[in-house]
Structure formats: C-alpha cells, structure tokens
Write a protein that holds these residues in place. Structure first.
Motif, short mmCIF file in Angstrom:
data_model
loop_
_atom_site.label_atom_id
_atom_site.label_comp_id
_atom_site.label_asym_id
_atom_site.label_seq_id
_atom_site.Cartn_x
_atom_site.Cartn_y
_atom_site.Cartn_z
N ASP A 101 -38.25 11.67 -16.56
CA ASP A 101 -36.89 11.57 -16.04
C ASP A 101 -35.89 11.61 -17.18
OD1 ASP A 101 -34.44 10.80 -14.89
OD2 ASP A 101 -35.35 9.35 -13.54
N ALA A 102 -36.13 10.81 -18.22
CA ALA A 102 -35.22 10.74 -19.35
C ALA A 102 -35.14 12.07 -20.08
CB ALA A 102 -35.67 9.64 -20.32
N CYS A 103 -36.27 12.72 -20.26
CA CYS A 103 -36.30 14.02 -20.93
C CYS A 103 -35.47 15.04 -20.16
CB CYS A 103 -37.74 14.50 -21.10
SG CYS A 103 -37.90 16.02 -22.06
N ASN A 104 -35.59 15.01 -18.84
CA ASN A 104 -34.83 15.93 -18.01
C ASN A 104 -33.33 15.65 -18.12
OD1 ASN A 104 -34.59 17.97 -15.74
ND2 ASN A 104 -33.74 16.18 -14.72
N GLN A 105 -32.97 14.36 -18.10
CA GLN A 105 -31.56 14.01 -18.23
C GLN A 105 -30.97 14.49 -19.55
OE1 GLN A 105 -30.23 10.00 -17.21
NE2 GLN A 105 -32.22 9.60 -16.25
N ILE A 106 -31.72 14.31 -20.61
CA ILE A 106 -31.22 14.64 -21.94
C ILE A 106 -31.19 16.15 -22.16
CG2 ILE A 106 -31.83 14.51 -24.40
CD1 ILE A 106 -32.79 11.63 -23.80
N SER A 107 -32.23 16.84 -21.72
CA SER A 107 -32.32 18.28 -21.97
C SER A 107 -31.34 19.08 -21.12
CB SER A 107 -33.74 18.77 -21.71
OG SER A 107 -34.12 18.56 -20.36
N THR A 108 -30.83 18.47 -20.04
CA THR A 108 -29.88 19.19 -19.18
C THR A 108 -28.43 18.74 -19.39
OG1 THR A 108 -30.29 17.61 -17.37
CG2 THR A 108 -31.60 19.63 -17.39
N LEU A 120 -25.39 16.98 -25.26
CA LEU A 120 -26.44 16.54 -26.17
C LEU A 120 -27.17 17.71 -26.82
CD1 LEU A 120 -28.00 13.68 -23.99
CD2 LEU A 120 -26.22 13.47 -25.74
N THR A 121 -26.71 18.91 -26.56
CA THR A 121 -27.42 20.12 -27.00
C THR A 121 -27.73 20.14 -28.49
OG1 THR A 121 -26.37 21.40 -25.23
CG2 THR A 121 -27.30 22.64 -27.07
N ASN A 122 -26.80 19.67 -29.30
CA ASN A 122 -26.98 19.73 -30.75
C ASN A 122 -27.65 18.50 -31.33
OD1 ASN A 122 -25.72 22.28 -30.94
ND2 ASN A 122 -23.71 21.31 -30.87
N GLY A 123 -28.14 17.62 -30.48
CA GLY A 123 -28.83 16.43 -30.94
C GLY A 123 -28.05 15.15 -30.68
N PHE A 124 -28.70 14.03 -30.89
CA PHE A 124 -28.10 12.74 -30.56
C PHE A 124 -28.75 11.63 -31.36
CE2 PHE A 124 -31.71 13.49 -27.84
CZ PHE A 124 -32.36 12.27 -27.76
N ASN A 125 -28.06 10.51 -31.49
CA ASN A 125 -28.64 9.27 -31.98
C ASN A 125 -29.05 8.43 -30.78
OD1 ASN A 125 -28.11 9.92 -34.69
ND2 ASN A 125 -26.03 9.10 -34.55
#
Length: 298
Positions: A85-92, A96-101
């Motif tokens: 679920d978290a991976c889907n939220q972040i990847s979409t 956040l495309t260029n990365g995140f802390n």
C-alpha cells in the motif's frame, strides 16, 4: 511567502505532474496505536516540519481508506500488505518523483526501512528512525492506546504463540517478535523481520537498495518503557540463547557479515546514532528542530 499561497501559485503555473521543488519532500509513517493525522501526534509533526522547512511537501502515510482502518493497520494488517500500500502511494505521488526523506515512528520506522529495501523508486534519501525495533522485540512491557486487558492478552499471545501461522497473520507485533531463546524458530517462522534482516537467505537486492540511502539516522530513547530491549533501536539485541546480555550492532553477525550492508553504510559515514533521554517517542519540538530539521534541510 506563506507556504499555502506559494504552493497554490506553483500549481497555477504548472501541472501537478511537472511539480518540482528544491526542498526534498518528507514522508511520515506512524507507529502502533496511532494514525497518519491525529493533531496531537503526526499531525503536529507535519505542522512543525512545514513551519521549519519553507515550502516542504509532507506526506503522512494512511494505510487503508480511513482513519479507523489506518489505526487498525498498526495491529492487524500484515506489514507485507502495508508495504505494498505504501509503495503504491509513494510511487504514484508526482510530488515524490525525485525522491524523499522519511521519518518513521516506532514500528513505522522498521516499515520505512523495509520500504527502502523493497520499493526503491522513487528513492528514499534520508531515513530517520524514531525508536524503531530493527532487531525486533522480546517483551511488551506496555502497549499504549490499548486497555490493560487487551494489552495483557496480546502479551500472552506473543509469549506463547508468536510463531504460530495464525498469529503471524493476525498480529503485526508477532511479525517482528524475536525470541533469543529460540533463534531457529524465529528465523524459520518470522514472516516479516527475518526476511527484511536477511536472516534466512541473503537477498542482495535488499542490500543494494539500502546502500542507496544518503543517511540512516537512528534515534534511541534511553528511558523507553515500551520497546524491549531498547538497544534494538540501534540494531542491537540479546545475545543468542539468553535474554540478559546485549550484543551491540557492531559485534553482531548482521554487521560483521554485512548481511544488510550496514557495515558499508557505516564505513561511508551514512549511519548516524542519536540518543535522547526520555520514554518512547518522547521528544520536544525544540529537540526536533535542533537535531532533525537540519538533517532534512541538507
């Protein structure tokens, strides 16, 4: 310029898909007995970060469709499902495309570490672990937000049946229960922690992905009454076959054999160990501003 006004202006001149910012976005993941958005917990953290880091985008992960499901996820949704679920939220999320802390709180910290290992795109840059149980727990002295009876029931289940299949499926805390008196059963039957710690086989992808972190900051709470042993917050744990003496990270097979790449991260000066007086997740706004905000600004 006020953040909301600036953000609205950016949306006016560009599409969301093209949105970029010089400030690295931040992802938060709550712990057991919490949610993404309670104003007195992660909602407060989000507000502080937005006040201290101009223009920052902060995403607090919500597992499930609403706050009730998010709260229950801390107890009853297997970490593997939560991570998907978290991976889907972040990847979409286009912001956040260029990365995140990432800031993880209690079990949310080890979940974010697993996310770095399993979901490398978009890239996690800095991971800050607040009281994360990276070598698991053996004991449940207190369980906040649950009644005394519920807490006692959970403690008994974990003590006597943590590695039963139904318990591993039902109870999140069972998936990172680490019994030093029975290491063989832990390695064979743990459905989450033994995997992300490369206890059974060495998954090179996990190592390679964790190496991509620019910094891995671990905060240990020196008077923690919830996490047992406290040293797990710095990847330490009990020596095998007993539950008294602690084996620090650098003396452990995990480090010496570099099964997660932590020794290499340490050699590259990417591991940061912070300690703070106080109980589990007890820190002040001032401490956060002094010790964590500068890391997130760089």
């Amino acid at each position: 310029m006020h953040f909301k006004a600036a953000f609205g202006y950016l949306l006016f001149i560009t599409t969301v898909a093209e949105y970029t910012t010089a400030t690295t976005p931040i992802v938060l993941w709550h712990g057991m007995g919490d949610t993404c958005c309670f104003p007195f917990s992660l909602g407060s953290i989000k507000k502080i970060l937005q006040e201290k880091i101009e223009g920052v985008y902060v995403k607090s992960l919500k597992i499930g469709g609403n706050l009730i499901e998010d709260y229950k996820s801390g107890f009853f949704i297997h970490p593997d499902k939560q991570l998907k679920d978290a991976c889907n939220q972040i990847s979409t999320d286009p912001q956040l495309t260029n990365g995140f802390n990432a800031l993880g709180f209690s079990q949310g910290a080890q979940f974010l570490r697993a996310l770095a290992q399993r979901c490398p795109n978009p890239p996690m840059k800095t991971l800050v672990s607040f009281g994360g149980q990276h070598q698991g727990v053996f004991g449940l002295p207190e369980c906040p937000s649950l009644s005394k009876q519920s807490c006692e029931y959970m403690r008994k289940v974990l003590n006597y049946a943590a590695y039963e299949k139904w318990v591993q499926k039902l109870l999140v805390q069972a998936t990172y229960w680490h019994d030093p008196l029975n290491e063989a059963e832990y390695k064979a039957k743990s459905t989450f922690l033994a995997d992300i710690n490369n206890e059974r086989t060495v998954n090179q992808t996990y190592i390679d992905n964790l190496q991509k972190l620019e910094r891995f900051v671990m905060v240990k709470f020196l008077n923690d009454t919830i996490v047992q042993p406290i040293e797990t917050e710095w990847f330490g744990f009990y020596k095998p076959d007993q539950d008294k003496d602690i084996l620090p990270l650098k003396e452990s097979p995990l480090y010496k054999e570099d099964r997660l790449g932590l020794r290499q991260l340490d050699a590259d000066s990417k591991l940061v160990f912070l300690a703070i007086e106080g109980d589990h997740l007890h820190f002040t706004d001032e401490w956060l501003d002094e010790h964590i905000v500068p890391i997130l600004k760089n």
